[in-house]
Scaffold this active site. Sequence first.
Site, PDB file in Angstrom:
ATOM      1  N   ASP A  41     -15.420 -10.930  -3.879  1.00 14.36           N
ATOM      2  CA  ASP A  41     -15.926 -11.333  -2.569  1.00 14.36           C
ATOM      3  C   ASP A  41     -16.371 -10.053  -1.867  1.00 14.36           C
ATOM      4  O   ASP A  41     -16.077  -8.947  -2.328  1.00 14.36           O
ATOM      5  CB  ASP A  41     -14.837 -12.034  -1.735  1.00 14.36           C
ATOM      6  CG  ASP A  41     -15.427 -12.983  -0.701  1.00 14.36           C
ATOM      7  OD1 ASP A  41     -15.398 -14.209  -0.908  1.00 14.36           O
ATOM      8  OD2 ASP A  41     -15.948 -12.478   0.329  1.00 14.36           O
ATOM      9  N   GLY A  80     -20.029 -17.482  -4.172  1.00 12.72           N
ATOM     10  CA  GLY A  80     -20.166 -16.527  -3.074  1.00 12.72           C
ATOM     11  C   GLY A  80     -21.485 -16.676  -2.340  1.00 12.72           C
ATOM     12  O   GLY A  80     -22.469 -17.175  -2.898  1.00 12.72           O
ATOM     13  N   VAL A  82     -23.624 -16.840   1.813  1.00 13.49           N
ATOM     14  CA  VAL A  82     -23.589 -17.453   3.147  1.00 13.49           C
ATOM     15  C   VAL A  82     -23.563 -18.964   2.958  1.00 13.49           C
ATOM     16  O   VAL A  82     -24.362 -19.519   2.200  1.00 13.49           O
ATOM     17  CB  VAL A  82     -24.834 -17.017   3.956  1.00 13.49           C
ATOM     18  CG1 VAL A  82     -24.943 -17.811   5.256  1.00 13.49           C
ATOM     19  CG2 VAL A  82     -24.773 -15.521   4.236  1.00 13.49           C
ATOM     20  N   HIS A 121     -27.820 -29.630   0.864  1.00 11.58           N
ATOM     21  CA  HIS A 121     -28.889 -29.229   1.787  1.00 11.58           C
ATOM     22  C   HIS A 121     -30.202 -28.903   1.067  1.00 11.58           C
ATOM     23  O   HIS A 121     -31.204 -28.651   1.726  1.00 11.58           O
ATOM     24  CB  HIS A 121     -28.407 -28.085   2.681  1.00 11.58           C
ATOM     25  CG  HIS A 121     -27.309 -28.546   3.603  1.00 11.58           C
ATOM     26  ND1 HIS A 121     -27.535 -29.399   4.662  1.00 11.58           N
ATOM     27  CD2 HIS A 121     -25.968 -28.338   3.556  1.00 11.58           C
ATOM     28  CE1 HIS A 121     -26.382 -29.675   5.258  1.00 11.58           C
ATOM     29  NE2 HIS A 121     -25.415 -29.043   4.602  1.00 11.58           N
ATOM     30  N   TYR A 144     -30.827 -21.960   4.493  1.00 10.09           N
ATOM     31  CA  TYR A 144     -29.689 -22.054   3.567  1.00 10.09           C
ATOM     32  C   TYR A 144     -30.030 -22.997   2.403  1.00 10.09           C
ATOM     33  O   TYR A 144     -29.844 -22.653   1.222  1.00 10.09           O
ATOM     34  CB  TYR A 144     -28.469 -22.558   4.348  1.00 10.09           C
ATOM     35  CG  TYR A 144     -27.319 -23.019   3.497  1.00 10.09           C
ATOM     36  CD1 TYR A 144     -26.481 -22.107   2.868  1.00 10.09           C
ATOM     37  CD2 TYR A 144     -27.065 -24.386   3.321  1.00 10.09           C
ATOM     38  CE1 TYR A 144     -25.416 -22.534   2.081  1.00 10.09           C
ATOM     39  CE2 TYR A 144     -26.010 -24.818   2.538  1.00 10.09           C
ATOM     40  CZ  TYR A 144     -25.194 -23.894   1.918  1.00 10.09           C
ATOM     41  OH  TYR A 144     -24.146 -24.321   1.135  1.00 10.09           O
TER      42      TYR A 144
HETATM   43  N1  LIG Z   1     -17.581 -26.336   1.453  1.00 13.40           N
HETATM   44  C1  LIG Z   1     -18.601 -27.179   1.283  1.00 13.40           C
HETATM   45  O1  LIG Z   1     -18.519 -28.350   1.658  1.00 13.40           O
HETATM   46  C2  LIG Z   1     -19.861 -26.729   0.601  1.00 13.40           C
HETATM   47  C3  LIG Z   1     -20.938 -27.622   0.569  1.00 13.40           C
HETATM   48  C4  LIG Z   1     -22.095 -27.242  -0.111  1.00 13.40           C
HETATM   49  C5  LIG Z   1     -22.148 -26.020  -0.750  1.00 13.40           C
HETATM   50  N2  LIG Z   1     -21.090 -25.165  -0.669  1.00 13.40           N
HETATM   51  C6  LIG Z   1     -21.199 -23.856  -1.313  1.00 13.40           C
HETATM   52  O2  LIG Z   1     -19.989 -23.546  -1.980  1.00 13.40           O
HETATM   53  C7  LIG Z   1     -19.722 -22.152  -1.881  1.00 13.40           C
HETATM   54  C8  LIG Z   1     -18.354 -21.935  -1.253  1.00 13.40           C
HETATM   55  O3  LIG Z   1     -18.317 -22.592   0.005  1.00 13.40           O
HETATM   56  P1  LIG Z   1     -17.133 -22.330   1.043  1.00 13.40           P
HETATM   57  O4  LIG Z   1     -17.023 -23.531   1.880  1.00 13.40           O
HETATM   58  O5  LIG Z   1     -15.947 -21.814   0.335  1.00 13.40           O
HETATM   59  O6  LIG Z   1     -17.794 -21.161   1.931  1.00 13.40           O
HETATM   60  P2  LIG Z   1     -17.132 -19.851   2.533  1.00 13.40           P
HETATM   61  O7  LIG Z   1     -18.093 -19.324   3.539  1.00 13.40           O
HETATM   62  O8  LIG Z   1     -15.733 -20.133   2.968  1.00 13.40           O
HETATM   63  O9  LIG Z   1     -17.061 -18.872   1.276  1.00 13.40           O
HETATM   64  C9  LIG Z   1     -18.143 -18.098   0.856  1.00 13.40           C
HETATM   65  C10 LIG Z   1     -17.626 -16.717   0.492  1.00 13.40           C
HETATM   66  O10 LIG Z   1     -18.733 -15.906   0.099  1.00 13.40           O
HETATM   67  C11 LIG Z   1     -18.500 -14.604   0.599  1.00 13.40           C
HETATM   68  N3  LIG Z   1     -19.745 -13.872   0.787  1.00 13.40           N
HETATM   69  C12 LIG Z   1     -20.656 -14.011   1.794  1.00 13.40           C
HETATM   70  N4  LIG Z   1     -21.630 -13.100   1.689  1.00 13.40           N
HETATM   71  C13 LIG Z   1     -21.337 -12.357   0.586  1.00 13.40           C
HETATM   72  C14 LIG Z   1     -21.966 -11.263  -0.035  1.00 13.40           C
HETATM   73  N5  LIG Z   1     -23.095 -10.720   0.460  1.00 13.40           N
HETATM   74  N6  LIG Z   1     -21.401 -10.735  -1.136  1.00 13.40           N
HETATM   75  C15 LIG Z   1     -20.239 -11.262  -1.656  1.00 13.40           C
HETATM   76  N7  LIG Z   1     -19.609 -12.310  -1.103  1.00 13.40           N
HETATM   77  C16 LIG Z   1     -20.148 -12.856   0.006  1.00 13.40           C
HETATM   78  C17 LIG Z   1     -17.812 -14.803   1.935  1.00 13.40           C
HETATM   79  O11 LIG Z   1     -17.088 -13.653   2.328  1.00 13.40           O
HETATM   80  C18 LIG Z   1     -16.932 -16.017   1.650  1.00 13.40           C
HETATM   81  O12 LIG Z   1     -15.610 -15.636   1.307  1.00 13.40           O
HETATM   82  C19 LIG Z   1     -20.859 -21.545  -1.059  1.00 13.40           C
HETATM   83  O13 LIG Z   1     -21.832 -21.039  -1.936  1.00 13.40           O
HETATM   84  C20 LIG Z   1     -21.414 -22.736  -0.307  1.00 13.40           C
HETATM   85  O14 LIG Z   1     -22.778 -22.560   0.017  1.00 13.40           O
HETATM   86  C21 LIG Z   1     -19.953 -25.492   0.003  1.00 13.40           C
END
Ligand SMILES: NC(=O)c1ccc[n+]([C@@H]2O[C@H](COP(=O)([O-])OP(=O)(O)OC[C@H]3O[C@@H](n4cnc5c(N)ncnc54)[C@H](O)[C@@H]3O)[C@@H](O)[C@H]2O)c1
Length: 274
Positions: A41, A80, A82, A121, A144
Amino acid sequence: MTQSSAHTPFNRLLLTGAAGGLGKVLRESLRPYARILRLSDITEMAPAAGEHEEVQIGDLADKTAVDHLVEGVDAIVHFGGVSTERSFEDILGPNICGIFHIYEAARRHGVKRVVFASSNHVIGFYRQDQTIDASAARRPDSYYGLSKSYGEDLASFYFDRYGIETVSIRIGSSFSEAQNLRMMNTWLSYDDLTQLVERGLFTPNVGHTVVYGASNNAHVWWDNRLANHLDYQPKDSSEQFRAKVQAQPMPASDDPLMVYQGGAFVAAGPFDDK
Ligand SMILES: NC(=O)c1ccc[n+]([C@@H]2O[C@H](COP(=O)([O-])OP(=O)(O)OC[C@H]3O[C@@H](n4cnc5c(N)ncnc54)[C@H](O)[C@@H]3O)[C@@H](O)[C@H]2O)c1
């Protein structure tokens, strides 16, 4: 997880986004599938590396850092980046350059399997009265969503060009509970998410497969027949949250939350206008 015991674990499995909401869940639930889980991360994570874990902090926007991250792993679970709508400039490095770096490193180091956290999305501008499958033209609802759409294109390209296989999971809403009416349709339990990731890692010959990530909810907008070969069988349902959700004040019928599959994301931004 009926299939798990049948699989020989990977020697080393990379999980990006390991400090995030879903990363924390997968850090626990993917444990049986790897001798060593490499957790990464941009931020430090707690607890620090335990037994059968190693931690590498790095920025996905940094090509050299991602190359080191991928070196020596057998498969990649890429979560990982945004995870909400932000300006294009904020999304560009972590999500768009980030996933390019992941695939380039996979190519260089001979990694043949990726599970990619895509998102609903990428199709967020479909209306909630439409049912779509993975062949529907994408209708991204945000910068996004565009970044996830680009990720799916990269997955397709790196399979056609280099034979790297990917399962892109268009995750709906993966949280501990469904929090509103839209999430009654899009909710994905943590156990069902884990099942999808496991199927994405171990199903042979997936090419680039797109699967919608929703639990066995009473109503879903997504038809997963094109991903039948994954044998994804969701076990949970959002019905357990219905009473709580219906006790909330109802949004207006023309609120994006009630109209579009992508909900509020369709109306986010613009970000640069004063
Ligand atoms: N939770 C959901 O319902 C959902 C829905 C659709 C897609 N997603 C995708 O699933 C994944 C995880 O989602 P989440 O809810 O745990 O999100 P989250 O934001 O809690 O976790 C994302 C992680 O990525 C890290 N990150 C951000 N920028 C970074 C960078 N430049 N380099 C390295 N790490 C970086 C952040 O520090 C964070 O810990 C994401 O890719 C998100 O787009 C999640």
